[in-house]
Design an enzyme around this catalytic site. Structure first.
Site, short mmCIF file in Angstrom:
data_model
loop_
_atom_site.label_atom_id
_atom_site.label_comp_id
_atom_site.label_asym_id
_atom_site.label_seq_id
_atom_site.Cartn_x
_atom_site.Cartn_y
_atom_site.Cartn_z
N HIS A 198 -9.75 14.76 37.20
CA HIS A 198 -9.17 15.96 37.19
C HIS A 198 -9.66 17.46 37.67
O HIS A 198 -8.83 18.36 38.02
CB HIS A 198 -8.04 15.59 37.16
CG HIS A 198 -6.88 16.43 36.38
ND1 HIS A 198 -6.66 16.78 35.38
CD2 HIS A 198 -6.45 16.99 37.82
CE1 HIS A 198 -5.52 17.83 36.05
NE2 HIS A 198 -5.21 18.35 37.23
N GLU A 231 -11.51 18.20 40.68
CA GLU A 231 -10.74 18.35 41.61
C GLU A 231 -10.39 20.03 41.18
O GLU A 231 -9.86 20.99 42.44
CB GLU A 231 -9.31 18.09 41.63
CG GLU A 231 -7.74 18.26 42.19
CD GLU A 231 -6.57 17.88 41.95
OE1 GLU A 231 -5.73 19.23 41.69
OE2 GLU A 231 -6.36 16.86 41.19
N HIS A 232 -9.81 20.69 40.33
CA HIS A 232 -9.20 22.64 40.27
C HIS A 232 -10.76 23.23 40.87
O HIS A 232 -10.43 24.35 41.19
CB HIS A 232 -9.21 22.37 38.50
CG HIS A 232 -7.60 22.16 38.00
ND1 HIS A 232 -7.03 22.64 38.04
CD2 HIS A 232 -6.68 20.77 38.41
CE1 HIS A 232 -5.46 22.54 37.30
NE2 HIS A 232 -5.83 21.32 37.72
N GLU A 257 -2.04 22.35 30.72
CA GLU A 257 -1.32 21.49 31.58
C GLU A 257 -1.27 19.99 30.73
O GLU A 257 0.09 19.68 30.75
CB GLU A 257 -2.05 20.90 32.95
CG GLU A 257 -1.36 19.97 34.12
CD GLU A 257 -2.27 19.98 35.29
OE1 GLU A 257 -2.45 18.84 35.89
OE2 GLU A 257 -3.39 20.42 35.49
#
Length: 455
Positions: A66, A69-70, A146
Site C-alpha cells: 500500500h 502504491e502511494h 490513514e
C-alpha cells in the site's frame, strides 16, 4: 419468479452481446493484455494490475504494498512528481489506484483516443519509478495517519482487524492491507525499493482495457509502450496454508464506541482452493439468502422482526486467492445485548442446516443475483475490475462470464451440504466490540469489513 429470472437472463445476454468479446494477448516479456470491446460510449477504461498485495507480505514489512502504491505517483525521470495526475486530468480523464490482499491496481478513465497517454505513463512508472527519501518520509506519515483514521479510530474496523488476526495463525490473510502501525513506523525506503524491483515487472502484470476500442490496435499500442520493458524472475510466495482449526476462538476488543458489535466467521474455501468447484457458489448463495437485500433473512428476522439488531449482515468472497471466511455480523438494538445477537445469528445458521431452502426463496435469491450481474456489466469499469481481480487471484477471467450460470445451478441440497460442512463451531472465530466510554467530542464510527485503500 421464473419469469423474472428468465427476463433477467435475457437482459444479461443483451448486455454481454453489447459488451462484445474478450481478446487475450501476451507480450514476449510476459505481460498479459486483456481487451474487452464495449462500443456503447466513446470511452475507455485502462487498468494495470500487479499480482502483489498484503497477502504477499510478511511480518516486519506489512503495509509495504500500500505504501508503494502511494509512491507510484511520485515521479520518474520523464514525468516528475505530480505530472502523472496532471497529464491525465489535462486529457479529460480521471485516475486512481487501490491495494488489496491479492493485488495492487492502477486505473484511468479516458476518451478512447487518449489510451496512448495512459499506456505511456503506466509503462514508464512500471520500471522507472523514483523512490526518494523526501517523498517517502511524507507518504509514510500520510499512510500512518490513514491507518489512524480508518482503523485505529474506527471501532468496528479495529475489531475486524483483531478478529482476522485471531482467525488465522499462518495464512497471510491475517495481514491488514494498511499494515501494522509498528511496521509502518519502522519501514525503510529500501523495503519499498526491494518490493518494487521484485514485483513491478511486465511478467507480473495484467493490463485490462475495456471500452470503445479496436483490440488489435490496443495490442499494437501495448507492444509499443510495454514491449521493451525487461521482465524479472518472479518467485511465487510460499503457500502458508492455514493449519486446521481445532475449536472455536474468541477475542474481545475494548475501545471507545457508541454501541457494541459482534462479528463471527467460519473458515471456508474459495474457488482457488475448493476441492469441489460448486461449493463456493453454494456459499455465495447462502450469503445472499442471509443478507441479499431487505427481504433477506437477517434483515427480515433480526432487524424488522424481533428487532434484536439495528443491523445484521453476512459476507463471503469466492474470488480470493486464499481460503477465507464466511462472515456474519450484527449490532444490538436498544436494550438487547451482543449475546442475544450472536444467539440469533447461530439460530439462522442452524436453520440453514436443518431445513432445505424453499424453491421460492432460492428462486428469489437467484433472480437478485442475475439483476445485480446485469447492473455490474453495464459498467465498463466493473467489467475490467472483475477480469483483473480474477487474473490476479490465479483464476481464469472467463469465470466471471460463468458466474450467473453457476449460481443458477446451485440446489437446495447443496446449500444444506455446505452449511453442515463449513458452518461448524470447530472452524468458528467470534469477536466482540466491548464499548468504552467516548471522550467528549469524539465521534463514533462504523466501517466496512476490510477492502483496499485508495491513493
Amino acid at each position: 419468479m421464473r419469469s423474472l429470472l428468465a427476463s433477467g437472463l435475457l437482459l444479461l445476454g443483451q448486455f454481454a452481446q453489447a459488451a462484445g468479446v474478450v481478446h487475450e494477448y501476451q507480450l514476449d516479456n510476459g505481460l498479459k493484455l486483456i481487451v474487452r470491446e464495449d462500443h456503447r460510449a466513446p470511452v475507455v477504461v485502462s487498468q494495470v494490475w500487479y499480482k502483489v498485495g498484503a497477502s504477499y507480505e510478511h511480518d516486519g514489512i506489512t503495509g509495504v504494498s500500500h505504501v508503494l502504491e502511494h509512491m507510484m505517483f511520485k515521479g520518474t525521470d520523464d514525468y516528475p512528481a505530480g505530472e502523472f495526475s496532471r497529464i491525465i486530468s489535462e486529457n479529460g480523464g480521471s485516475e486512481n489506484a487501490f491495494t488489496s490482499k491479492d493485488y495492487t491496481a492502477y486505473f484511468q478513465r479516458l476518451e478512447k483516443s487518449r489510451l496512448p497517454v495512459s499506456f505511456e505513463l503506466e509503462s514508464d512508472r512500471m520500471r522507472n519509478l523514483h523512490l526518494l527519501d523526501k517523498e517517502f518520509d511524507k507518504e509514510i506519515n500520510v499512510v500512518m495517519e490513514e491507518r489512524r483514521l480508518r482503523t485505529d479510530d474506527k471501532p468496528t474496523a479495529l475489531t475486524y482487524e483483531q478478529f482476522t488476526a485471531t482467525a488465522f495463525m499462518s495464512s497471510s490473510v491475517r495481514i491488514p492491507t494498511i499494515g501494522w502501525m509498528n511496521d509502518l513506523q519502522n519501514m525503510e525506503l529500501s523495503d519499498l525499493q526491494h518490493w518494487y524491483e521484485r514485483w513491478y515487472a511486465p511478467n507480473n502484470a495484467v493490463v485490462v482495457v475495456v471500452g470503445d476500442v479496436d483490440p488489435e490496435a490496443v495490442y499494437k499500442l501495448a507492444k509499443q509502450y510495454f514491449g521493451s520493458l525487461k521482465p524479472e524472475e518472479i518467485v511465487p510466495p510460499k503457500p502458508r496454508i492455514e493449519p486446521e482449526q481445532k475449536g472455536r476462538r474468541d477475542v474481545t476488543v475494548r475501545a471507545p464506541a457508541e454501541v457494541p458489535y459482534t462479528i463471527m466467521g467460519y473458515k471456508a474455501p474459495v474457488l482457488a482452493t475448493a476441492e469441489l468447484d460448486w461449493e463456493p457458489y453454494a456459499l455465495e448463495v447462502l450469503a445472499n439468502i442471509l443478507d441479499g437485500g431487505s427481504s433477506a433473512r437477517l434483515t427480515r428476522d433480526l432487524v424488522r422482526g424481533s428487532q434484536i439488531a439495528t443491523s445484521a449482515g453476512a459476507g463471503y468472497d469466492l474470488y480470493d486467492r486464499q481460503a477465507g471466511l464466511f462472515l456474519l455480523d450484527g449490532t444490538p438494538a436498544g436494550e438487547h445485548g451482543v449475546a442475544e445477537v450472536q444467539q440469533a445469528l447461530f439460530e439462522q445458521v442452524q436453520s440453514l442446516k436443518d431445513e432445505p431452502v424453499s424453491a421460492e426463496e432460492l428462486e428469489r435469491v437467484k433472480s437478485a443475483v442475475v439483476a445485480n450481474a446485469v447492473y455490474e456489466l453495464d459498467s465498463t469499469f466493473y467489467q475490467a475490475m472483475k477480469i483483473g481481480q480474477l487474473e490476479t487471484a490465479g483464476l481464469d477471467w472467463r469465470l466471471a462470464d460463468k458466474y450467473v450460470e453457476r449460481i443458477n445451478a446451485v440446489t437446495a441440497e447443496q446449500l444444506q451440504t455446505v452449511a453442515k460442512k463449513y458452518l461448524v463451531e470447530e472452524a468458528l472465530t467470534v469477536a466482540v466490540l466491548d464499548p468504552l466510554p467516548m471522550e467528549t467530542g469524539q465521534v463514533g464510527h462504523t466501517a466496512s469489513n476490510g477492502g483496499g485503500h485508495e491513493h
